[in-house]
Design an enzyme around this catalytic site. Structure first.
Site, short mmCIF file in Angstrom:
data_model
loop_
_atom_site.label_atom_id
_atom_site.label_comp_id
_atom_site.label_asym_id
_atom_site.label_seq_id
_atom_site.Cartn_x
_atom_site.Cartn_y
_atom_site.Cartn_z
N HIS A 116 13.90 -120.28 25.05
CA HIS A 116 13.36 -119.17 25.86
C HIS A 116 11.84 -119.24 26.02
CE1 HIS A 116 17.32 -117.71 26.06
NE2 HIS A 116 17.34 -116.95 24.97
N HIS A 190 17.69 -111.09 29.91
CA HIS A 190 18.47 -111.34 28.69
C HIS A 190 19.02 -110.01 28.15
CE1 HIS A 190 19.65 -112.96 24.80
NE2 HIS A 190 19.27 -114.17 25.17
N GLU A 329 23.70 -114.45 31.11
CA GLU A 329 22.34 -114.79 31.54
C GLU A 329 22.39 -115.78 32.71
OE1 GLU A 329 20.31 -116.15 27.86
OE2 GLU A 329 22.14 -115.36 26.93
#
Length: 364
Positions: A116, A190, A329
């Site tokens: 991420h 997210h 996601e």
């Protein structure tokens, strides 16, 4: 919490303080109010969806996303509850990739891999409020500038995300980005969802899930894709028709073992598309709440909340445990910067990265 901007009881957008960061900067919360109690709350910290209230089949409202009541826990225990992640959502193997013959390194924060966007990703940044709109479709646009070399990524990246409510049941999240140097970009929302309502608690294993994908990416022990897409047919990863999330999650399947449940990319039919199309549907039979996800992205990471262990205190005084929320996601495929055979995640100067996803919440 007291609102600082509330023009009337019928206001469709409220702006209020949410606390401060350790350096004293103010975190704001913006509440977008739709029809019949439908409401989303957005934080400037991490461009985070902090709350999302939707009705059940009888009109009763519940907050259906995991989150926190103050800024501190978002920074102290990063679970990515409802945040905007970047520069690169999901994993980059060994935190390293090559672009135009040059190697770039992103600090590892998930074993040997970068997850991420690295340890100081966009979820930990204070975004700027650029524009707010009231009216029938209230919205807020937030922006962020990521300098050249930020977390090891090349290029100065200018990013924006716009949240818009439409009517009684639709939330649109639209990302855009531009760069002054060739780079890689993969942004996503997210959110952790529990359609039963977070305050009521309980796991999501009874939620009926449909994913419009015939293939998925098997992973290695470090959650990096092993290679090309594999068919879901005959595997616990087949959600082509509605199935409870928990129906096969305990099967003795090697891929489920490696992910400690579901934590895999689904290769959506059609790849990148010009307009968002239906990618997934989730139905909670007891409440009648439904979430339909439409996106223009080529991948969908399905995560069944495997690493929630009770150490993260959330809203309503709850300690979230395994499978108390699910994530869907929309994004590029994981480790794409190292996989020329995957749909590309490259962004060049003069181009604009775009990602539009729509979350609809009808009832059944």
């Amino acid at each position: 919490m007291t609102s600082t901007v509330a023009t009337s009881s019928a206001s469709r957008l409220l702006r209020e303080p949410f606390g401060t960061l350790p350096d004293g900067r103010l975190v704001e919360r913006l509440r977008l109010i739709g029809d019949d109690g439908f409401e989303v709350a957005i934080l400037t910290l991490g461009a985070t969806v902090q709350a999302l209230h939707v009705p059940d089949r009888y009109g009763r409202l519940a907050d259906i996303v995991l989150g926190h009541d103050a800024p501190g826990p978002y920074l102290a225990t990063p679970r990515f509850f409802g945040v905007a992640v970047g520069r690169y959502a999901n994993r980059i193997a060994d935190g390293s990739f090559a672009l135009d013959g040059e190697t770039f390194r992103v600090p590892a924060n998930d074993g040997p891999n970068a997850l991420h966007g690295g340890p100081e990703g966009f979820d930990r940044r204070l975004w700027t409020i650029e524009e707010t709109r009231e009216g029938a479709a209230p919205s807020v646009r937030l922006s962020l500038v990521s300098p050249d070399g930020d977390q090891g990524f090349p290029g100065r990246l200018e990013v924006s995300v716009t949240y818009t409510l439409s009517g009684a049941d639709a939330l649109t999240i639209a990302f855009s980005a531009s760069t002054d140097r060739p780079t890689v970009v993969n942004l996503t929302h997210h959110g952790y969802f529990n359609l039963a309502g977070v305050e009521e608690g309980g796991d999501v294993l009874d939620h009926l899930l449909t994913i419009h994908a015939d293939d998925y990416l098997p992973i290695d022990e470090e959650a990096i894709p092993l290679g090309g897409p594999q068919s879901v047919d005959g595997t616990p990863f087949d959600f082509c028709t509605p199935r409870p999330i928990g129906a096969r999650i305990r099967q003795a399947d090697e891929q489920l073992r490696r992910g400690r449940g579901y934590d895999h990319n689904y290769c959506l039919d059609g790849g990148f598309t010009a307009r968002p199309r239906l990618a997934a549907r989730v139905h909670h039979p007891a409440s009648g709440r439904v979430m339909e996800l439409l996106t223009d992205q080529p991948g969908l990471q399905f995560y069944s909340g495997n690493f929630l262990d009770g150490s993260a205190a959330g809203k309503y005084g709850r300690l979230h445990r395994q499978s108390e929320g699910f994530c869907l996601e929309p994004q590029a495929w994981p480790d794409t910067p190292n996989r020329p055979d995957y749909p590309p995640a490259r962004l060049d100067p003069g181009e604009t990265y775009r990602h539009v996803s729509i979350y609809r919440f009808p009832v059944a």
